[in-house]
Design an enzyme around this catalytic site. Structure first.
Site, PDB file in Angstrom:
ATOM      1  N   TYR A 143       6.439 -35.496 -57.356  1.00 48.63           N
ATOM      2  CA  TYR A 143       6.686 -36.154 -58.558  1.00 48.63           C
ATOM      3  C   TYR A 143       5.369 -36.933 -58.881  1.00 48.63           C
ATOM      4  CZ  TYR A 143      11.730 -35.998 -59.267  1.00 48.63           C
ATOM      5  OH  TYR A 143      12.873 -35.675 -59.346  1.00 48.63           O
ATOM      6  N   LYS A 194      10.522 -27.707 -46.087  1.00 45.72           N
ATOM      7  CA  LYS A 194      10.439 -26.182 -46.408  1.00 45.72           C
ATOM      8  C   LYS A 194       9.568 -25.735 -45.822  1.00 45.72           C
ATOM      9  CE  LYS A 194      11.619 -22.324 -48.723  1.00 45.72           C
ATOM     10  NZ  LYS A 194      13.003 -21.645 -48.215  1.00 45.72           N
ATOM     11  N   ASP A 226      16.996 -24.847 -48.497  1.00 47.99           N
ATOM     12  CA  ASP A 226      17.923 -24.062 -49.026  1.00 47.99           C
ATOM     13  C   ASP A 226      19.211 -24.107 -48.131  1.00 47.99           C
ATOM     14  OD1 ASP A 226      16.316 -22.918 -46.974  1.00 47.99           O
ATOM     15  OD2 ASP A 226      16.238 -20.689 -47.960  1.00 47.99           O
ATOM     16  N   ASP A 250      15.900 -35.543 -54.637  1.00 50.65           N
ATOM     17  CA  ASP A 250      16.533 -35.423 -56.039  1.00 50.65           C
ATOM     18  C   ASP A 250      17.720 -34.496 -56.025  1.00 50.65           C
ATOM     19  OD1 ASP A 250      16.850 -35.959 -58.809  1.00 50.65           O
ATOM     20  OD2 ASP A 250      15.777 -34.234 -59.130  1.00 50.65           O
ATOM     21  N   ASP A 254      22.245 -35.239 -55.711  1.00 46.01           N
ATOM     22  CA  ASP A 254      23.327 -34.770 -56.652  1.00 46.01           C
ATOM     23  C   ASP A 254      24.202 -34.036 -55.835  1.00 46.01           C
ATOM     24  OD1 ASP A 254      21.843 -36.211 -58.753  1.00 46.01           O
ATOM     25  OD2 ASP A 254      22.104 -34.451 -60.140  1.00 46.01           O
TER      26      ASP A 254
HETATM   27  C1  IPM Z   1      17.270 -39.610 -60.330  1.00 44.22           C
HETATM   28  C2  IPM Z   1      16.967 -39.131 -61.460  1.00 44.22           C
HETATM   29  C3  IPM Z   1      15.401 -39.358 -62.026  1.00 44.22           C
HETATM   30  C4  IPM Z   1      14.627 -38.656 -60.778  1.00 44.22           C
HETATM   31  C5  IPM Z   1      15.053 -38.972 -63.494  1.00 44.22           C
HETATM   32  C6  IPM Z   1      15.782 -39.328 -64.217  1.00 44.22           C
HETATM   33  C7  IPM Z   1      13.455 -39.024 -63.398  1.00 44.22           C
HETATM   34  O1  IPM Z   1      17.316 -37.641 -61.633  1.00 44.22           O
HETATM   35  O2  IPM Z   1      16.919 -40.800 -59.985  1.00 44.22           O
HETATM   36  O3  IPM Z   1      17.584 -38.924 -59.547  1.00 44.22           O
HETATM   37  O4  IPM Z   1      14.167 -37.261 -60.856  1.00 44.22           O
HETATM   38  O5  IPM Z   1      14.409 -39.175 -59.719  1.00 44.22           O
HETATM   39 MG    MG Z   2      18.344 -37.096 -59.859  1.00 42.94          MG
END
Ligand code: IPM
Ligand code: MG
Length: 365
Positions: A143, A194, A226, A250, A254
């Site tokens: 990032y 990885k 993975d 990230d 999710d």
């Molecule tokens: C998160 C989001 C952010 C990230 C985006 C909105 C920049 O997806 O906080 O997970 O990628 O960190």
């Molecule tokens: Mg995110």
């Protein structure tokens, strides 16, 4: 004596202002119950800041955040700003906030509430009892690595470049947070990388392994990313605490969030070495339902609870909020994202009202 806290509110975009309003009402209510007073300062970030100032993170916002005890953020982004140059995108504001406050450690719990098991897309026996903490490195890795950009080569062809880089000290400081976190939980830490392909991951793995010697009470394991993604879906209960880099974190956070049925339920904390932390829901700004009173405010409310626990050292008030959330779910109150048959469908504001009633009842004992 009444404790006073300075809280910066960053409602941001989309559903942000709606869910923030609910969280503020909840904080005021627990404040009355626990003799805490909050001085709320609202500041601009993301698309709302772009519209008002042309910058997704005005200097004034950073200053306000730095001068507060904690920052409560809702969500940023929306279609309207998606085509702007990268420096003016809402996401750039969020990344600037993380970097500007030095928030290198992102704690993302994924806990399944018994009331919501049927909202998960996975089988009951797979998700029942899931309680995972993802510790994501937040201010390094791909990032932020240099070089980055789109460069034109001699041939005239363009080449896009990002760099995944970690130094020893960056790995060690997130590693220490993760080992400390695991120690307070079930004592199991899985480091995800990885290392079979990436040098940066080999360094990550070596440092985590070295660090483990200082935490003999924590059992460290390693997975390639993975495989970790697959294991999260196959048998998530094998995980207690996960530590990983920015990009893998990230993605995996999710996935872990969705195990619990809805990403609309999950809070997060972003913490630095010192200074105020930022507390925000894991979900985004949901522009498709913004302004329609349909959003689930519970992740925002639970983020306020995390703020009370981690930043303000008010665990009793935090627990009170968490209990109120459980109570409204027990009553069958649901927003659209967690709705199932036979439950009461509520809008964002009505869910907020129900929380306030639950808080009142909990205070009566
Ligand atoms: C998160 C989001 C952010 C990230 C985006 C909105 C920049 O997806 O906080 O997970 O990628 O960190
Ligand atoms: Mg995110």
């Amino acid at each position: 004596m009444t404790q006073t806290y300075r809280i910066t509110l960053l409602p941001g975009d989309g559903i942000g202002p709606e869910i923030m309003a609910v969280a503020v009402d909840v904080l005021k209510a627990v404040g009355r119950q626990f003799d805490l007073s909050f001085e709320f300062q609202e500041a601009l970030i993301g698309g709302a800041a772009i519209d008002a100032t042309n910058s997704p993170l005005p200097e004034e916002t950073l200053t306000t955040c730095r001068n507060s005890d904690a920052v409560l953020l809702a969500a940023i982004g929306g279609y309207k700003w998606d085509t702007l140059p990268r420096s003016q995108r809402p996401e750039t504001g969020l990344l600037g906030l993380r970097a500007g406050l030095g928030l290198f450690a992102n704690l993302r719990p994924a806990t399944i509430l018994p009331q919501l098991i049927d909202a998960s897309s996975l089988k009951r026996e797979v998700v029942e009892g899931v309680d995972i903490m993802v510790v994501r490195e937040l201010t390094g890795g791909i990032y932020f690595g240099q070089p980055r950009g789109v460069f034109t080569m001699e041939s005239g062809e363009k080449r896009g470049v990002n760099t995944m880089a970690y130094t020893d000290s960056e790995i060690d400081r997130i590693g220490r947070v993760a080992f400390e976190t695991a120690r307070k939980r079930q004592g199991k830490l899985c480091s995800v990388d990885k290392a079979n392909v990436l040098e940066v991951s080999q360094l990550w793995r070596d440092r985590m392994t070295a660090l483990a010697e200082q935490y003999p009470d924590v059992e460290l394991s390693h997975l390639y990313v993975d495989n970790a993604a697959m294991q999260l879906l196959r048998w998530p209960k094998q995980f207690d605490t996960i530590v990983t880099g920015n990009l893998f974190g990230d993605i995996l956070s999710d996935a872990a969030a969705m195990l619990t049925g809805s990403i609309g339920m999950l809070p997060s904390a972003s913490l630095g070495e010192s200074g105020p932390g930022v507390f925000e829901p894991v979900h985004g700004s949901a522009p498709d339902i913004a302004g329609q009173d349909k959003a689930n405010p519970l992740a925002q409310v639970l983020s306020a609870a995390m703020m009370l626990r981690y930043a303000l050292d008010q665990p009793a008030a935090a627990t009170r909020i968490e209990k109120a959330v459980e109570r409204v779910l027990d009553q069958g109150d649901r927003t659209g994202d967690i709705m199932s048959e036979g439950k009461n469908l509520l809008g964002c504001r009505a869910m907020g009202d129900s929380l306030l009633t639950a808080l009142e009842a909990l205070a009566q004992g």
